[in-house]
Each structure stands twice: as structure tokens, then as C-alpha cells.
Design an enzyme around this catalytic site. Structure first.
Site, PDB file in Angstrom:
ATOM      1  CB  ALA A  11      -4.917 -83.886 145.247  1.00 44.28           C
ATOM      2  NE  ARG A  16       6.139 -91.875 146.925  1.00 40.20           N
ATOM      3  CZ  ARG A  16       6.136 -93.658 147.489  1.00 40.20           C
ATOM      4  NH1 ARG A  16       6.333 -94.019 148.838  1.00 40.20           N
ATOM      5  NH2 ARG A  16       4.300 -92.312 147.848  1.00 40.20           N
ATOM      6  CD  GLN A  73      -6.421 -82.517 149.620  1.00 39.50           C
ATOM      7  OE1 GLN A  73      -5.960 -83.005 148.347  1.00 39.50           O
ATOM      8  NE2 GLN A  73      -5.890 -82.804 150.450  1.00 39.50           N
ATOM      9  N   GLY A 140       0.158 -98.845 155.744  1.00 40.23           N
ATOM     10  CA  GLY A 140      -0.285 -98.444 157.684  1.00 40.23           C
ATOM     11  C   GLY A 140      -1.102 -99.907 157.974  1.00 40.23           C
ATOM     12  CE1 TYR A 366       0.732 -93.006 101.933  1.00 41.69           C
ATOM     13  CE2 TYR A 366       0.616 -92.087  99.768  1.00 41.69           C
ATOM     14  CZ  TYR A 366       0.192 -92.799 100.983  1.00 41.69           C
ATOM     15  OH  TYR A 366      -0.140 -91.521 101.803  1.00 41.69           O
ATOM     16  CE1 TYR A 387       0.529 -81.661 100.686  1.00 46.45           C
ATOM     17  CE2 TYR A 387       2.934 -82.839 100.740  1.00 46.45           C
ATOM     18  CZ  TYR A 387       1.831 -81.759 101.455  1.00 46.45           C
ATOM     19  OH  TYR A 387       2.319 -80.955 102.069  1.00 46.45           O
ATOM     20  NE  ARG A 440       5.818 -98.469  78.962  1.00 47.14           N
ATOM     21  CZ  ARG A 440       5.506 -99.292  78.748  1.00 47.14           C
ATOM     22  NH1 ARG A 440       5.156-100.393  80.566  1.00 47.14           N
ATOM     23  NH2 ARG A 440       5.220-100.480  77.789  1.00 47.14           N
TER      24      ARG A 440
END
Length: 456
Positions: A11, A16, A73, A140, A366, A387, A440
């Protein structure tokens, strides 16, 4: 052991970290810290997992999904207060509850299992996972009495100078008798330097009630590392990366330079595969046996067959067959599928395409939105023009086609089996099977014309 539960403390905002991203969602080896914790807990067959969320609650829920239940919480008043939010779900149940922080991604399932077993063997109401730290600052301290039993846990800010010399630290991971935990939580107060309700105070309360409180010392301080800032995050990344690499090497994978090789926790790699320096493998990638993954290759959530070479290339969310070669400097974008014995050469990009067995795209091409058959040769500089500025269209190239260099295949278009596309062609119509297609402009030479271009 039956009825095993887990509560994950997740929670805190993590100020920091100095980040817009919620602390427990920062990734370690490609996976959010809290997800590492949940996955480790799941592997020891815990019956119910409850995650205490606060800041960034919705993002945590989105990340973990149905792996956990959740409680909120809303106001961060300390770790004891956080556990109390789980009382409506767990408070009345018989069993053992593991409490672990969501920013401790390195705690191994084996350590969790050993903690459970020690807790049961000692018939304890609470068992603390402890470790010995060379520099215990910030942790602790676990204080023991003359008999070696746990007497008290003192937080850094509340510890005396003498207590600060203690090197056995509380890792923030515990086992509790579930009912005893929630009863003791009601007695916790906030009479401390921070004005918070500390979960370690439950230890002292249970001791005062004459209950057994035990401690299990892990032999690895590193795995108890809590990530509170970017430096600790880098330490966790380094430690987990070393752990993952060691696992693969002991399973028969050669890693030339482990210090520069990054492998996700979910990756599977076959025996006798070689990873050269700078390789990065992310997500649930599966790589077969006898492969060579060349320098600085980046593979994400992909499947690679046996005896395939990926040389200095990028493979994203794609499938690559066996005995296939990709690169150098190729890019397989998402949803690409390569068959067996395929060659994708230098500076080739493939996107959302299927390439059949024995097909070659050797350089500078590609291939996008295409279905390419078996034994097709696509010459240098060829493009599937997929595309039109608004929509994507599909190119179909059937088996045994030869596409000459610098050809443009303008989709939607089908190239029939066995046909031949002359170099430099722009194909806009279907090419029948076994046909020769040339599209071409006819060459015309204008003699002595160049000098005229420079006349004023």
C-alpha cells in the site's frame, strides 16, 4: 499443513523511488516486484492471497488480476494497520498466515517453505524471518534474551545506540497463527517516533501473553532485500539476474558473459544453446536446443526452434522455426512466423507475416502483412507494399517463387506458385503460376545529354 494464507503489504507510495510509477510495480528482470512475490507464494501452495493496496491500487489489481484478493488501506498508518484491513477476509479463519512485503522480490519459495516448516515445528504463534546484515542501518533489530529467544524487535528510529550495534535484522516477513495475529493487532498502539501502528509490536504482545515466538534465520541476507529506492532496485535486478543466469547455466545453457546477459524469470532455454554477450531475453520466451543467440540480440515473448541462430537481431512476439538463421541486424516485428530452414538476412524487417520452410529473404527487404510459401527467394531490396495511407493489405506469395531484386509487390496481390518476378518490377496485378512478370519502364539512353544539364 492446511489452511495457509498470505498477506502482501503493497500500500505504500514509495516516495524514495522518486517515480510516477507505484513502487511495487517497478520491474525486476522484466516483471513487477509484487508479481514476483505473488508468484513465489503461489508456488508454495498457499490457499488464499490477500494484497493490501493503497496508492496505485487499480494498477496493482490490473497487474495481478485473479492471482490475489485485495483490501484497501486508504490511509497509511503503519504495517499493523495495513494487516488489519484484511480482517474481514481472514480474521475468523483457522490457519497460518505469511506476511510479506510487496517490495521484496528476491525471497525464494524455498525460504518461504522453510519458514512455514520451522513455524510449525516450534508450535509458535509467531515466527520472524531474520537475517544477519553487515550493515544493519535502517532495519529493525531483533533482540534476543540470554537463552537466545526473541525478546523484542526495535525499529531503527526507536533503537538505542547499543541496540543499533545488533546485526540480526527483521526482514519484514513473518508467519503467524492467523487468529492470534488478528487478536493481537487490536492491542497495537502508535506510541513511537513515527506515530504509526507497527506490525513488529505484535511480537511483544504475544510474548507478554506467554505465547511462543520464534525466529528463523535465513542464510542469505541478499534475498531479503527490500527495494525502497532506485539504487536498491538496481541491486535487486543484479541479484535476480545472477540467480536466473546460474539456473540456466546449471541446466546446460552456455552464457559467455553473464554480467551482460539479461533473461526474464519466465524464459525457457534448451540445452547446449549459447548466449553471447549483450543478449536480452524478455517475457515467456522459449528457445530450443543447440541455438546460438548472437551478440546484442533482443528477444521478447517469442518461440525459437532448435539449432537456430539469431545474430544481433530483434525478435518480438514471433515464432521462429528450427535450423533457421536470422540476422545480423534483422527485425522480426510482432506476429511473424518463420518456418524451418528459413534465412532472414541483414537489414530485413518482417511484420505480421508467415514465411514457409526453406524461404530466403537475404538482405535489405521489408515483408509486411504477407503470406509467403515454401522455397521462395526474395531478392535484395524487395518490398511488400502493404499500406495505402489508410489501410493495410495482404500479399500472398505461393511456393517456389523467385522475386528479383528491388521489386515492389503492391498489395493486395497474389504471386502464383513457381513464378518469376524480374528485378526492378512494380507488381500491381496477380501473377499466374509459372509466369514471368516484368513491370518496369523501357530503358532509353539520351546521348550527349548530360552536358546540357549544366548549361546556364
Amino acid at each position: 499443513m492446511t489452511n495457509i494464507f498470505a498477506v502482501i503489504l503493497a500500500a505504500g507510495q514509495g516516495t524514495r523511488m522518486k517515480s510516477k510509477l507505484y513502487k511495487v510495480l517497478h520491474p525486476v528482470c522484466g516483471k513487477p516486484m509484487v508479481e514476483h512475490v505473488v508468484d513465489h507464494i503461489q508456488s508454495v501452495n498457499v490457499d488464499r492471497i490477500v494484497t493490501v493496496v493503497g496508492h496505485g491500487a487499480e494498477l496493482v489489481k490490473e497487474t495481478l488480476g485473479e492471482k490475489s484478493e485485495y483490501v484497501l488501506q486508504a490511509e497509511q498508518l503503519g504495517t499493523a494497520h495495513a494487516i488489519q484491513q484484511a480482517e474481514p477476509i481472514l480474521g475468523k479463519l483457522e490457519g497460518t498466515t505469511l506476511v510479506v512485503c510487496g517490495d521484496t522480490p528476491l525471497i525464494r519459495p524455498e525460504t518461504m517453505q522453510a519458514l512455514f516448516e520451522h513455524h510449525a515445528k516450534q508450535n509458535a504463534k509467531a515466527t520472524i524471518l531474520t537475517a544477519v546484515a553487515e550493515n544493519p542501518t535502517g532495519y529493525g533489530r531483533v533482540l534476543r534474551d540470554t537463552d537466545g529467544k526473541v525478546a523484542q524487535i526495535v525499529e531503527q528510529k526507536d533503537a538505542t545506540e547499543q541496540q543499533k550495534l545488533v546485526t540480526e535484522i527483521n526482514t519484514g516477513t513473518y508467519c503467524f497463527d492467523n487468529k492470534a495475529l488478528f487478536e493481537a493487532l487490536k492491542l497495537v498502539n502508535n506510541h513511537n517516533a513515527q506515530g504509526e501502528y507497527y506490525l513488529p509490536d505484535v511480537i511483544e504482545i504475544l510474548q507478554q501473553q506467554g505465547e511462543i515466538v520464534s525466529a528463523f534465520v535465513t542464510d542469505s541476507f541478499d534475498e531479503t532485500l527490500g527495494v525502497n529506492d532506485r539504487f536498491a532496485l538496481s541491486q535487486a535486478e543484479q541479484l535476480m539476474r545472477a540467480r536466473i543466469n546460474e539456473k540456466h547455466m546449471r541446466n546446460g545453457v552456455t552464457i559467455i558473459n553473464p554480467a551482460t546477459t539479461h533473461i526474464s524469470t519466465d524464459a525457457v532455454i534448451g540445452r547446449d544453446t549459447v548466449l553471447q554477450p549483450g543478449v536480452m531475453i524478455e517475457g515467456a520466451t522459449v528457445i530450443g536446443e543447440d541455438c546460438i543467440i548472437g551478440p546484442n540480440s533482443h528477444i521478447v515473448a517469442s518461440k525459437i526452434g532448435d539449432r537456430t541462430t539469431i545474430h544481433s537481431s530483434v525478435v518480438l512476439n514471433s515464432t521462429v522455426g528450427s535450423e533457421t538463421a536470422v540476422g545480423p541486424f534483422a527485425h522480426l516485428r510482432p506476429n511473424s512466423t518463420l518456418g524451418d530452414h528459413v534465412k532472414i538476412g541483414n537489414f530485413v524487417e518482417v511484420k505480421k507475416s508467415v514465411l514457409g520452410d526453406h524461404t530466403k529473404v537475404s538482405h535489405l527487404s521489408y515483408i509486411g502483412d504477407a503470406e509467403v510459401g515454401n522455397n521462395v527467394n526474395i531478392g535484395c531490396g524487395s518490398i511488400t507494399v502493404n499500406y495505402d495511407g489508410r489501410n493495410k493489405f495482404k500479399t500472398t506469395i505461393e511456393d517456389n517463387v523467385f522475386v528479383g531484386c528491388n521489386s515492389n509487390l503492391v498489395a493486395p496481390v497474389t504471386i502464383g506458385a513457381g513464378s518469376f518476378i524480374a528485378a526492378g518490377s512494380t507488381i500491381t496485378k496477380e501473377v499466374p503460376a509459372d509466369a514471368f512478370a516484368i513491370a518496369r519502364a523501357r530503358q532509353e539512353n539520351k546521348l550527349d545529354y548530360v552536358s546540357k544539364l549544366y548549361l546556364k
